[in-house]
Each structure stands twice: as structure tokens, then as C-alpha cells.
Design a protein around this motif. Sequence first.
Motif, mmCIF file in Angstrom:
data_model
loop_
_atom_site.group_PDB
_atom_site.id
_atom_site.type_symbol
_atom_site.label_atom_id
_atom_site.label_comp_id
_atom_site.label_asym_id
_atom_site.label_seq_id
_atom_site.Cartn_x
_atom_site.Cartn_y
_atom_site.Cartn_z
ATOM 1 N N ALA A 148 0.845 -1.192 0.000
ATOM 2 C CA ALA A 148 0.000 0.000 0.000
ATOM 3 C C ALA A 148 0.878 1.239 0.000
ATOM 4 O O ALA A 148 2.070 1.176 0.263
ATOM 5 C CB ALA A 148 -0.897 0.004 1.225
ATOM 6 N N ARG A 154 -2.814 3.817 2.633
ATOM 7 C CA ARG A 154 -3.739 4.152 1.541
ATOM 8 C C ARG A 154 -3.459 3.270 0.335
ATOM 9 O O ARG A 154 -2.365 2.744 0.172
ATOM 10 C CB ARG A 154 -3.561 5.620 1.139
ATOM 11 N N SER A 155 -4.428 3.136 -0.538
ATOM 12 C CA SER A 155 -4.231 2.390 -1.777
ATOM 13 C C SER A 155 -3.155 3.061 -2.612
ATOM 14 O O SER A 155 -3.100 4.289 -2.703
ATOM 15 C CB SER A 155 -5.517 2.336 -2.590
ATOM 16 N N ALA A 156 -2.292 2.256 -3.226
ATOM 17 C CA ALA A 156 -1.234 2.789 -4.075
ATOM 18 C C ALA A 156 -1.832 3.367 -5.353
ATOM 19 O O ALA A 156 -2.753 2.799 -5.936
ATOM 20 C CB ALA A 156 -0.243 1.684 -4.414
ATOM 21 N N CYS A 161 3.285 9.817 -5.368
ATOM 22 C CA CYS A 161 2.692 8.737 -4.574
ATOM 23 C C CYS A 161 2.971 8.878 -3.080
ATOM 24 O O CYS A 161 2.317 8.228 -2.273
ATOM 25 C CB CYS A 161 3.168 7.370 -5.079
ATOM 26 N N THR A 212 6.800 0.130 -3.810
ATOM 27 C CA THR A 212 5.379 -0.110 -3.571
ATOM 28 C C THR A 212 4.753 -0.710 -4.823
ATOM 29 O O THR A 212 5.104 -0.341 -5.938
ATOM 30 C CB THR A 212 4.677 1.210 -3.207
ATOM 31 N N HIS A 264 2.558 -0.531 -7.339
ATOM 32 C CA HIS A 264 1.631 0.338 -8.061
ATOM 33 C C HIS A 264 0.947 -0.455 -9.177
ATOM 34 O O HIS A 264 1.637 -1.028 -10.030
ATOM 35 C CB HIS A 264 2.361 1.550 -8.624
#
Length: 110
Positions: free
Chosen positions: A9, A14-16, A54, A87, A89
Motif C-alpha cells: 500500500a 492508503r491504496s497505491a 505517490c 510499492t 503500483h
Amino acid sequence: MTATAPGGAGPGGRSAVPYHETTEDDYAATYTARLDITHVNEETAVLSGACPRCGCACAYVHTRRTFRGARRRLGDGEIPVHCTCATGHPGRPEGEAGCGAYWNVRLERR
């Protein structure tokens, strides 16, 4: 040297954000506001900070000498920097790192 948020994440769980090669006018200013520069030697510096797109931690290794030749010190000039986070993505091409964001940073001798 990169950092990964738990579970793939983004920061804070949080969502990537999806992978997308992009830049914005404010990326450089956002990145350099809290940038840490470590000089490894006369030719190499590590720029560590958070990606302006990000928000993930990323490090970028800048080496002045790519090919064997005359030695030069780190000096003035803009260098291209891109997100190097690990991360996960969504949509990121195999073998790539980061979220796709890129920007230019000016290194100045002090």
C-alpha cells in the motif's frame, strides 16, 4: 535503496496510485522541500525523500561519471530524477520501480 510500505500500500496504508509516467510543475519543489542528500564520494550522491506523486519513500543515486573518463565533482546542473519506490503500483511494467513520476532537480555546490 528503496522503502516499501507494508502490504504494497501507499503511505499511511492508503491504496497505491496506479503506475503512470507523468510529471507536474510542482514535483521538484515538493520533492526538494524535505530532501536529504548524502555525498558518497566526489562523484556520487544519494538523494532521499518522498515521491511528490505517490508519497512513498524513494532514493535516487546520482553519479556524475557514467563512462570511464575525466573525473568531475558533483556540480551545478539539473538532473532527471524519478520515483524509485518498491510499492506495488497497479499497472507498473515488469522490472520497473516506482509510480512513474519524474522531475528535474538542480544540484548546486555549497
